[in-house]
Design a protein around this motif. Sequence first.
Motif, PDB file in Angstrom:
ATOM      1  N   UNK A 153     -10.839   1.711   6.321  1.00  0.00           N
ATOM      2  CA  UNK A 153      -9.695   0.833   6.111  1.00  0.00           C
ATOM      3  C   UNK A 153     -10.169  -0.603   5.915  1.00  0.00           C
ATOM      4  N   UNK A 154      -9.195  -1.453   5.719  1.00  0.00           N
ATOM      5  CA  UNK A 154      -9.416  -2.897   5.778  1.00  0.00           C
ATOM      6  C   UNK A 154      -9.476  -3.299   7.260  1.00  0.00           C
ATOM      7  N   UNK A 155     -10.550  -3.976   7.654  1.00  0.00           N
ATOM      8  CA  UNK A 155     -10.693  -4.380   9.056  1.00  0.00           C
ATOM      9  C   UNK A 155      -9.966  -5.711   9.262  1.00  0.00           C
ATOM     10  N   UNK A 156      -8.782  -5.632   9.808  1.00  0.00           N
ATOM     11  CA  UNK A 156      -7.882  -6.779   9.850  1.00  0.00           C
ATOM     12  C   UNK A 156      -8.442  -7.996  10.590  1.00  0.00           C
TER      13      UNK A 156
ATOM     14  N   UNK B  68       7.408  -3.271  -6.284  1.00  0.00           N
ATOM     15  CA  UNK B  68       8.722  -2.651  -6.443  1.00  0.00           C
ATOM     16  C   UNK B  68       9.176  -1.995  -5.144  1.00  0.00           C
ATOM     17  N   UNK B  69       8.227  -1.487  -4.369  1.00  0.00           N
ATOM     18  CA  UNK B  69       8.522  -0.906  -3.058  1.00  0.00           C
ATOM     19  C   UNK B  69       7.415  -1.323  -2.108  1.00  0.00           C
ATOM     20  N   UNK B  70       7.716  -1.356  -0.818  1.00  0.00           N
ATOM     21  CA  UNK B  70       6.726  -1.777   0.171  1.00  0.00           C
ATOM     22  C   UNK B  70       5.496  -0.870   0.132  1.00  0.00           C
ATOM     23  N   UNK B  71       4.319  -1.459   0.256  1.00  0.00           N
ATOM     24  CA  UNK B  71       3.075  -0.693   0.303  1.00  0.00           C
ATOM     25  C   UNK B  71       2.998   0.016   1.657  1.00  0.00           C
ATOM     26  N   UNK B  72       2.840   1.345   1.681  1.00  0.00           N
ATOM     27  CA  UNK B  72       2.745   2.054   2.959  1.00  0.00           C
ATOM     28  C   UNK B  72       1.552   1.567   3.781  1.00  0.00           C
ATOM     29  N   UNK B  73       1.796   1.410   5.074  1.00  0.00           N
ATOM     30  CA  UNK B  73       0.783   0.875   5.989  1.00  0.00           C
ATOM     31  C   UNK B  73       0.392   1.954   6.977  1.00  0.00           C
ATOM     32  N   UNK B  74      -0.917   2.146   7.172  1.00  0.00           N
ATOM     33  CA  UNK B  74      -1.459   3.121   8.108  1.00  0.00           C
ATOM     34  C   UNK B  74      -2.395   2.397   9.073  1.00  0.00           C
ATOM     35  N   UNK B  75      -2.491   2.912  10.295  1.00  0.00           N
ATOM     36  CA  UNK B  75      -3.382   2.335  11.295  1.00  0.00           C
ATOM     37  C   UNK B  75      -4.495   3.321  11.587  1.00  0.00           C
ATOM     38  N   UNK B  76      -5.746   2.873  11.428  1.00  0.00           N
ATOM     39  CA  UNK B  76      -6.896   3.661  11.867  1.00  0.00           C
ATOM     40  C   UNK B  76      -7.039   3.423  13.353  1.00  0.00           C
ATOM     41  N   UNK B  77      -6.733   4.431  14.146  1.00  0.00           N
ATOM     42  CA  UNK B  77      -6.443   4.160  15.550  1.00  0.00           C
ATOM     43  C   UNK B  77      -7.258   5.000  16.506  1.00  0.00           C
TER      44      UNK B  77
ATOM     45  N   UNK C  98      -5.441   0.025   7.846  1.00  0.00           N
ATOM     46  CA  UNK C  98      -6.116  -1.092   8.496  1.00  0.00           C
ATOM     47  C   UNK C  98      -6.703  -0.644   9.826  1.00  0.00           C
ATOM     48  N   UNK C  99      -7.802  -1.293  10.212  1.00  0.00           N
ATOM     49  CA  UNK C  99      -8.441  -1.030  11.485  1.00  0.00           C
ATOM     50  C   UNK C  99      -8.766  -2.328  12.189  1.00  0.00           C
ATOM     51  N   UNK C 100      -9.374  -2.182  13.375  1.00  0.00           N
ATOM     52  CA  UNK C 100      -9.657  -3.373  14.179  1.00  0.00           C
ATOM     53  C   UNK C 100     -11.126  -3.457  14.590  1.00  0.00           C
ATOM     54  N   UNK C 101     -12.001  -2.736  13.896  1.00  0.00           N
ATOM     55  CA  UNK C 101     -13.412  -2.728  14.263  1.00  0.00           C
ATOM     56  C   UNK C 101     -14.064  -4.073  13.966  1.00  0.00           C
ATOM     57  N   UNK C 102     -14.883  -4.589  14.887  1.00  0.00           N
ATOM     58  CA  UNK C 102     -15.621  -5.825  14.614  1.00  0.00           C
ATOM     59  C   UNK C 102     -16.813  -5.539  13.714  1.00  0.00           C
ATOM     60  N   UNK C 103     -17.530  -6.567  13.318  1.00  0.00           N
ATOM     61  CA  UNK C 103     -18.739  -6.394  12.528  1.00  0.00           C
ATOM     62  C   UNK C 103     -19.783  -5.594  13.285  1.00  0.00           C
ATOM     63  N   UNK C 104     -20.671  -4.937  12.541  1.00  0.00           N
ATOM     64  CA  UNK C 104     -21.648  -4.020  13.121  1.00  0.00           C
ATOM     65  C   UNK C 104     -22.653  -4.730  14.023  1.00  0.00           C
ATOM     66  N   UNK C 105     -23.041  -5.955  13.662  1.00  0.00           N
ATOM     67  CA  UNK C 105     -24.014  -6.703  14.446  1.00  0.00           C
ATOM     68  C   UNK C 105     -23.516  -8.135  14.654  1.00  0.00           C
ATOM     69  N   UNK C 106     -24.133  -8.847  15.579  1.00  0.00           N
ATOM     70  CA  UNK C 106     -23.745 -10.237  15.845  1.00  0.00           C
ATOM     71  C   UNK C 106     -23.883 -11.124  14.603  1.00  0.00           C
ATOM     72  N   UNK C 107     -24.989 -11.032  13.817  1.00  0.00           N
ATOM     73  CA  UNK C 107     -25.067 -11.856  12.604  1.00  0.00           C
ATOM     74  C   UNK C 107     -23.934 -11.561  11.616  1.00  0.00           C
ATOM     75  N   UNK C 108     -23.549 -10.284  11.502  1.00  0.00           N
ATOM     76  CA  UNK C 108     -22.440  -9.942  10.610  1.00  0.00           C
ATOM     77  C   UNK C 108     -21.145 -10.557  11.122  1.00  0.00           C
TER      78      UNK C 108
END
Length: 323
Positions: free
Chosen positions: A77-80, A152-161, A107-117
Amino acid sequence: MDIGLSLLDRTRTRVGETDAQAVAHTVERARRAEALGYDRFWVAEHHGVPGVAGSAPAVLLAVLTGVTSRIRLGSAGVMLPHHQPLVVAEQFATLAAVAPGRIDLGVGRSPGFTAPVRRALRQAGTDFAADLGELRAHLEGAAEITAHPRPAAAVPLFVLATGQGLQVAAELGLPVVVGGPLLRDPEEPLDRYRQAFRPSAQAPQPWVGISLDVLVADTAAQARALALPEAWAMAQARTTGTFPPLQPAGPMTAVQQRYADETLAAAVTGTPGQVAEQLHDLLARTDAAELVASSSTHDRGALAESDAALAELVSGAATPARG
């Protein structure tokens, strides 16, 4: 099987190939998925990971709209936390304007893989629930400002949870896609999600998709061999801190073998009949509406054959193996 069927392609890289070749393979796999009758093709967001070239879902989806005509396209997903909700809404509203009725936003909530990222990303948000609510308001035209273009219509939203994400999705009345460790014992957390679910305009009832590796071959041994490169990469990531490009599995330490075995145990592999039996069991435990196969392997030809076999299986050509 009475279930939706989708592919999640993370644009995995291979040893000896360029990132550009990995992107080209994702484009070709999307074309093939449409021809095979898959319902949806998902792409993902990773940053600074040697084994994954998929870093910009909205850009990649824009390419895929031009090479497909029917299949739904989405992000898993897109990591919000990495983005401003308004910008994400504008990106996916633009996609929906180009391919009306075919765009989904996971969309998901995962942080970057490493501290520099994480430092490089300069993460935009820390309150996932608030950002998710704001994103939905922009998509539905209910925010303080109006995001353009208006679809024209709302984009369906999904949560990677997982865990807290399930609770947030239930409170907002959003569908979820779950995978990873949660699928080892899914009944209790999914029951909590369904019980706490508040109906919304998009989802009057709870909706669950499940995501995992599914690999099909002529024999169980061949299917397990297809799963080994991903398991080997996961074992290296757990022991070296670097998630590498796909390659045939090499010699493993005892610790790496244990991690690889854990990854293999979480995958569904086997002949069509064996895979059907495993999926029937998993679907009975989760009551899922969609299977999102996140399969990958080093051999692209074998992966294409597995994708085709899975599509045929889910369409009803195979029956569960017994004995």
